[in-house]
Design a protein around this motif. Structure first.
Motif, PDB file in Angstrom:
ATOM      1  N   ASP A  83       0.675  -1.329   0.022  1.00  0.00           N
ATOM      2  CA  ASP A  83      -0.234   0.479  -0.005  1.00  0.00           C
ATOM      3  C   ASP A  83       1.055   1.531   0.174  1.00  0.00           C
ATOM      4  OD1 ASP A  83      -2.633  -1.392   0.113  1.00  0.00           O
ATOM      5  OD2 ASP A  83      -2.953  -0.806   1.654  1.00  0.00           O
ATOM      6  N   THR A  84       0.223   2.144  -0.931  1.00  0.00           N
ATOM      7  CA  THR A  84       0.838   4.083  -0.384  1.00  0.00           C
ATOM      8  C   THR A  84       0.191   4.625  -0.301  1.00  0.00           C
ATOM      9  OG1 THR A  84       3.070   3.078  -1.568  1.00  0.00           O
ATOM     10  CG2 THR A  84       2.926   5.465  -1.757  1.00  0.00           C
ATOM     11  N   LEU A  85       0.465   5.508   1.113  1.00  0.00           N
ATOM     12  CA  LEU A  85      -0.730   6.584   0.983  1.00  0.00           C
ATOM     13  C   LEU A  85      -0.174   7.869   0.591  1.00  0.00           C
ATOM     14  CD1 LEU A  85      -2.223   6.178   4.602  1.00  0.00           C
ATOM     15  CD2 LEU A  85      -3.185   5.473   2.553  1.00  0.00           C
ATOM     16  N   SER A  86      -0.908   8.522   0.612  1.00  0.00           N
ATOM     17  CA  SER A  86       0.178   9.800   0.060  1.00  0.00           C
ATOM     18  C   SER A  86      -1.020  11.606   0.134  1.00  0.00           C
ATOM     19  CB  SER A  86      -0.057  10.419  -1.692  1.00  0.00           C
ATOM     20  OG  SER A  86       1.187  11.603  -1.877  1.00  0.00           O
ATOM     21  N   VAL A  87      -0.681  12.636   0.819  1.00  0.00           N
ATOM     22  CA  VAL A  87      -1.667  13.788   0.950  1.00  0.00           C
ATOM     23  C   VAL A  87      -0.324  14.720   0.724  1.00  0.00           C
ATOM     24  CG1 VAL A  87      -2.759  14.391   2.642  1.00  0.00           C
ATOM     25  CG2 VAL A  87      -2.393  12.652   3.085  1.00  0.00           C
ATOM     26  N   THR A  88      -0.833  15.381  -0.316  1.00  0.00           N
ATOM     27  CA  THR A  88      -0.696  16.465  -0.692  1.00  0.00           C
ATOM     28  C   THR A  88      -1.264  17.554  -0.208  1.00  0.00           C
ATOM     29  OG1 THR A  88       0.605  15.138  -2.669  1.00  0.00           O
ATOM     30  CG2 THR A  88       0.488  17.002  -3.290  1.00  0.00           C
ATOM     31  N   ARG A  89      -0.737  18.561   0.524  1.00  0.00           N
ATOM     32  CA  ARG A  89      -1.271  19.351  -0.426  1.00  0.00           C
ATOM     33  C   ARG A  89      -0.346  21.094  -0.668  1.00  0.00           C
ATOM     34  NH1 ARG A  89      -0.502  21.006   6.641  1.00  0.00           N
ATOM     35  NH2 ARG A  89       1.179  21.209   6.603  1.00  0.00           N
ATOM     36  N   HIS A  90      -1.284  22.043  -1.576  1.00  0.00           N
ATOM     37  CA  HIS A  90      -0.116  23.116  -2.432  1.00  0.00           C
ATOM     38  C   HIS A  90      -1.142  24.495  -2.781  1.00  0.00           C
ATOM     39  CE1 HIS A  90       2.965  24.408  -4.980  1.00  0.00           C
ATOM     40  NE2 HIS A  90       3.399  23.645  -5.300  1.00  0.00           N
ATOM     41  N   VAL A  91      -1.095  25.108  -4.032  1.00  0.00           N
ATOM     42  CA  VAL A  91      -1.976  26.557  -3.968  1.00  0.00           C
ATOM     43  C   VAL A  91      -1.776  25.873  -5.805  1.00  0.00           C
ATOM     44  CG1 VAL A  91      -1.864  28.546  -3.784  1.00  0.00           C
ATOM     45  CG2 VAL A  91      -1.066  27.477  -1.546  1.00  0.00           C
ATOM     46  N   ILE A  92      -2.874  26.568  -5.768  1.00  0.00           N
ATOM     47  CA  ILE A  92      -2.780  27.213  -7.874  1.00  0.00           C
ATOM     48  C   ILE A  92      -2.666  28.109  -8.167  1.00  0.00           C
ATOM     49  CG2 ILE A  92      -4.415  26.668 -10.199  1.00  0.00           C
ATOM     50  CD1 ILE A  92      -6.469  24.871  -7.957  1.00  0.00           C
ATOM     51  N   PRO A  93      -1.620  28.421  -8.014  1.00  0.00           N
ATOM     52  CA  PRO A  93      -1.240  30.499  -8.946  1.00  0.00           C
ATOM     53  C   PRO A  93      -2.044  30.656  -9.116  1.00  0.00           C
ATOM     54  CG  PRO A  93       0.071  28.909  -9.761  1.00  0.00           C
ATOM     55  CD  PRO A  93      -0.952  27.839  -9.282  1.00  0.00           C
ATOM     56  N   PHE A  94      -1.577  31.738 -10.048  1.00  0.00           N
ATOM     57  CA  PHE A  94      -2.577  32.166 -11.168  1.00  0.00           C
ATOM     58  C   PHE A  94      -3.081  33.656 -10.159  1.00  0.00           C
ATOM     59  CE2 PHE A  94      -2.050  28.915 -12.943  1.00  0.00           C
ATOM     60  CZ  PHE A  94      -1.925  28.447 -13.524  1.00  0.00           C
ATOM     61  N   ALA A  95      -4.707  34.174 -10.962  1.00  0.00           N
ATOM     62  CA  ALA A  95      -4.563  35.455  -9.654  1.00  0.00           C
ATOM     63  C   ALA A  95      -5.539  35.929  -8.603  1.00  0.00           C
ATOM     64  CB  ALA A  95      -6.082  36.136 -11.104  1.00  0.00           C
ATOM     65  N   SER A  96      -6.103  34.609  -8.534  1.00  0.00           N
ATOM     66  CA  SER A  96      -6.443  34.559  -6.905  1.00  0.00           C
ATOM     67  C   SER A  96      -6.208  33.306  -6.537  1.00  0.00           C
ATOM     68  CB  SER A  96      -8.156  34.086  -7.038  1.00  0.00           C
ATOM     69  OG  SER A  96      -8.682  33.595  -7.732  1.00  0.00           O
ATOM     70  N   PRO A  97      -5.342  32.930  -5.460  1.00  0.00           N
ATOM     71  CA  PRO A  97      -4.563  31.988  -5.819  1.00  0.00           C
ATOM     72  C   PRO A  97      -5.522  30.309  -4.585  1.00  0.00           C
ATOM     73  CG  PRO A  97      -2.723  33.152  -5.297  1.00  0.00           C
ATOM     74  CD  PRO A  97      -3.889  34.344  -5.160  1.00  0.00           C
ATOM     75  N   LYS A  98      -5.735  29.742  -5.084  1.00  0.00           N
ATOM     76  CA  LYS A  98      -6.502  28.111  -3.971  1.00  0.00           C
ATOM     77  C   LYS A  98      -6.045  27.770  -3.761  1.00  0.00           C
ATOM     78  CE  LYS A  98     -10.708  28.944  -7.198  1.00  0.00           C
ATOM     79  NZ  LYS A  98     -11.606  29.248  -6.194  1.00  0.00           N
ATOM     80  N   PRO A  99      -5.860  26.866  -2.845  1.00  0.00           N
ATOM     81  CA  PRO A  99      -5.230  26.065  -2.112  1.00  0.00           C
ATOM     82  C   PRO A  99      -5.949  24.879  -2.722  1.00  0.00           C
ATOM     83  CG  PRO A  99      -6.636  26.769  -0.016  1.00  0.00           C
ATOM     84  CD  PRO A  99      -6.734  27.924  -1.591  1.00  0.00           C
ATOM     85  N   PHE A 100      -5.466  23.901  -2.525  1.00  0.00           N
ATOM     86  CA  PHE A 100      -5.980  22.593  -2.757  1.00  0.00           C
ATOM     87  C   PHE A 100      -5.165  20.852  -2.018  1.00  0.00           C
ATOM     88  CE2 PHE A 100      -2.145  22.220  -5.951  1.00  0.00           C
ATOM     89  CZ  PHE A 100      -1.956  21.038  -6.086  1.00  0.00           C
ATOM     90  N   VAL A 101      -6.072  20.123  -1.877  1.00  0.00           N
ATOM     91  CA  VAL A 101      -5.141  18.912  -1.368  1.00  0.00           C
ATOM     92  C   VAL A 101      -5.805  17.344  -2.240  1.00  0.00           C
ATOM     93  CG1 VAL A 101      -5.213  17.607   0.596  1.00  0.00           C
ATOM     94  CG2 VAL A 101      -6.129  20.182   1.435  1.00  0.00           C
ATOM     95  N   LEU A 102      -4.631  16.893  -2.278  1.00  0.00           N
ATOM     96  CA  LEU A 102      -4.729  15.282  -2.881  1.00  0.00           C
ATOM     97  C   LEU A 102      -4.432  14.382  -2.118  1.00  0.00           C
ATOM     98  CD1 LEU A 102      -5.389  14.355  -6.239  1.00  0.00           C
ATOM     99  CD2 LEU A 102      -2.755  14.482  -6.594  1.00  0.00           C
TER     100      LEU A 102
END
Length: 292
Positions: free
Chosen positions: A57-76
């Motif tokens: 098994d592999t687990l992953s939790v990624t958090r980052h930000v979509i850049p551009f005009a109004s940055p949006k955080p995202f979680v994968l």
């Protein structure tokens, strides 16, 4: 319909911008999205019967930000359950998770992404992960594969993509626990056809056979959907090492037992799987949706 043996599991590999999860660790991730706050906990155990084998098994939790005009955080969030034996299942799940993480993060950060494209970006990432594992099979002349259950969470929506029999559940009052994904397994097909009863999936002699996975063919059909989230929701991602050992009613009871953090809930779910027999590696991600 080609059926593949599916089982086993691997260490927790998590690809964060700022947090690296170690094998077997229980980690805490908190992310504030517009309108909601996510509290995410993970837990993984090799299981009892497979303790001395490579964890696939592999687990992953990624958090980052979509850049551009109004940055949006995202979680994968990703759970992958490899197959292939002799360490190949572990390799397959790790390859797939790394590929999906890089593909989604790269797409979201390199071009203008909108709510209309998030689901297609995730599906394309799963297809890319499939090609990576498929190509590795051709190079090594192996027959490894992996399941893949993933969700990209942006704003108040979880965009989910799925191949295999790892699962995503949603707990929401008053309806309770519901399975968001559909198992691509022999027993699930038999239940749909009315050949066996739903409770028979836990004891059927061929319950570990799946007919769709990453790595078998050059392309794969990917199930996908968008799930609007509201405060109070609980998302659960898990390998079959959990749900084969713990029935849905008990899963719901553990998810709704008040605990300081979802990492403790994830740990409790793993312990329930071990108490139920621990026949497989157990991987769990719990994401609580709170008001922001």
């Amino acid at each position: 319909m080609l059926l593949q043996q599916e089982k086993n599991n691997s260490p927790v590999t998590s690809h964060h911008t700022d947090v690296q999860l170690l094998a077997g660790a229980e980690k805490v991730v908190e992310v504030r999205q517009p309108g909601i706050a996510l509290r995410i906990g993970t837990a993984l155990d090799p299981g009892i019967e497979r303790k001395l084998r490579p964890n696939e098994d592999t687990l992953s939790v990624t958090r980052h930000v979509i850049p551009f005009a109004s940055p949006k955080p995202f979680v994968l969030l990703i759970v992958a359950d490899g197959m292939g034996g002799q360490g190949h299942g572990q390799e397959a799940s790790r390859l797939a998770v790394q590929s999906l993480t890089e593909s989604v993060s790269g797409s979201l950060c390199s071009k203008q992404a909108t709510s209309q494209t998030f689901l297609s970006v995730l599906k394309a990432g799963v297809q890319s992960a499939n090609r990576v594992v498929y190509q590795r099979n051709r190079e090594q002349r192996t027959e490894m594969g992996t399941t893949m259950t993933a969700a990209l969470i942006v704003d108040t929506t979880a965009y989910a993509a799925h191949v295999g029999d790892s699962r995503c559940y949603l707990y929401r009052e008053p309806g309770g626990l519901s399975q968001i994904t559909h198992d691509h397994s022999l027993v699930a097909a038999l239940v749909e056809a009315g050949v066996i009863q739903p409770e028979d999936i836990y004891t059927h002699p061929r319950r570990n056979l799946i007919y769709r996975c990453l790595g078998e063919k050059a392309s794969v059909e990917v199930d996908a959907c968008a799930v609007p989230l509201v405060a109070g929701d609980i998302l659960l991602f898990c390998s079959d090492g959990l749900w084969e050992m713990v029935r849905d009613q008990q899963i719901a009871a553990i998810l709704t037992t008040p605990m300081p953090h979802p990492s403790m809930t994830a740990h409790a779910l793993v312990q329930a799987a071990l108490a139920g027999g621990g026949e497989d590696n157990v991987s769990v991600i719990v994401a609580n949706v709170d008001k922001h």
